[in-house]
Enzyme design. Structure first.
Site, mmCIF file in Angstrom:
data_model
loop_
_atom_site.group_PDB
_atom_site.id
_atom_site.type_symbol
_atom_site.label_atom_id
_atom_site.label_comp_id
_atom_site.label_asym_id
_atom_site.label_seq_id
_atom_site.Cartn_x
_atom_site.Cartn_y
_atom_site.Cartn_z
ATOM 1 N N HIS A 1 59.126 42.445 36.661
ATOM 2 C CA HIS A 1 58.310 43.459 37.333
ATOM 3 C C HIS A 1 58.141 44.672 36.441
ATOM 4 C CE1 HIS A 1 62.542 44.115 38.377
ATOM 5 N NE2 HIS A 1 62.270 45.399 38.380
ATOM 6 N N HIS B 1 57.595 48.833 36.657
ATOM 7 C CA HIS B 1 57.610 50.047 37.485
ATOM 8 C C HIS B 1 56.464 50.955 37.042
ATOM 9 C CE1 HIS B 1 61.917 49.725 38.961
ATOM 10 N NE2 HIS B 1 61.977 48.922 37.906
HETATM 11 P P1 5GP Z 1 65.156 46.931 38.136
HETATM 12 O O1 5GP Z 1 65.449 45.484 38.400
HETATM 13 O O2 5GP Z 1 63.964 47.131 37.246
HETATM 14 O O3 5GP Z 1 66.361 47.681 37.628
HETATM 15 O O4 5GP Z 1 64.803 47.644 39.513
HETATM 16 C C1 5GP Z 1 64.489 46.938 40.672
HETATM 17 C C2 5GP Z 1 63.791 47.875 41.638
HETATM 18 O O5 5GP Z 1 63.507 47.164 42.828
HETATM 19 C C3 5GP Z 1 64.635 49.106 42.057
HETATM 20 O O6 5GP Z 1 63.945 50.286 41.721
HETATM 21 C C4 5GP Z 1 64.799 48.939 43.560
HETATM 22 O O7 5GP Z 1 64.731 50.163 44.273
HETATM 23 C C5 5GP Z 1 63.666 48.008 43.936
HETATM 24 N N1 5GP Z 1 63.974 47.170 45.082
HETATM 25 C C6 5GP Z 1 65.108 46.455 45.289
HETATM 26 N N2 5GP Z 1 65.041 45.801 46.468
HETATM 27 C C7 5GP Z 1 63.830 46.107 47.009
HETATM 28 C C8 5GP Z 1 63.184 45.732 48.222
HETATM 29 O O8 5GP Z 1 63.699 44.979 49.044
HETATM 30 N N3 5GP Z 1 61.943 46.238 48.441
HETATM 31 C C9 5GP Z 1 61.327 47.078 47.548
HETATM 32 N N4 5GP Z 1 60.110 47.525 47.857
HETATM 33 N N5 5GP Z 1 61.912 47.458 46.393
HETATM 34 C C10 5GP Z 1 63.154 46.971 46.122
#
Ligand code: 5GP
Length: 132
Positions: A93, A95
């Site tokens: 993903h 951001h």
């Molecule tokens: P990363 O994997 O890039 O460190 O971050 C994953 C992102 O996914 C985080 O910013 C977190 O807040 C978001 N996230 C985790 N679980 C959920 C969810 O169930 N719904 C949404 N909308 N975002 C999520």
């Protein structure tokens, strides 16, 4: 086991949806680091973004570009920043983080409080402005 993002894609858990097509979805990050912080996710469940096939990687960035244009139009930040980390959710993903002032700290560790009503409002504003 399906990732949390696959569950969102399948409609098993809710999200503040911004945009969707056959191959991608964008929705607000549930723990935003800025108002309008949005995640762009390819529907194909691959953990590491640089394991995406070339065409899907390019399509993911092009989808993100359209979503960022919508964020810029709806919320008028200085610009929309991009972060790719992927340490929490093993489903590639991007951001998209609106940057409202130069002093804003753009870090995934700096969460901000956004009420449920404001999240709904932001999703509505951005989704209306996105042209997929
Ligand atoms: P990363 O994997 O890039 O460190 O971050 C994953 C992102 O996914 C985080 O910013 C977190 O807040 C978001 N996230 C985790 N679980 C959920 C969810 O169930 N719904 C949404 N909308 N975002 C999520």
């Amino acid at each position: 086991m399906a990732t949390i993002f696959t569950k969102i894609i399948n409609g098993e858990i809710p999200c503040y949806k911004i945009a969707e097509n056959d191959s991608h979805i964008a929705f607000l990050d549930i723990n935003p680091i800025a108002e309008g912080h949005t995640l762009v996710v390819p529907k194909k469940e691959i953990d590491y973004i640089f394991d995406l096939p070339d065409e899907l990687l390019a399509d993911t960035m092009l989808f993100a570009k359209k979503v960022a244009a919508g964020i810029d139009k709806a919320l008028n930040p200085i610009r929309t920043g991009v972060i790719v980390e992927g340490l929490e959710v093993p489903h590639a993903h991007i951001h998209l983080v609106p940057i409202y002032k130069e002093s804003q700290e753009v870090s995934l560790k700096r969460k901000v409080d956004v009420s449920e009503n404001r999240m709904k409002e932001l999703a509505k504003l951005i989704s209306k402005a996105v042209e997929i």
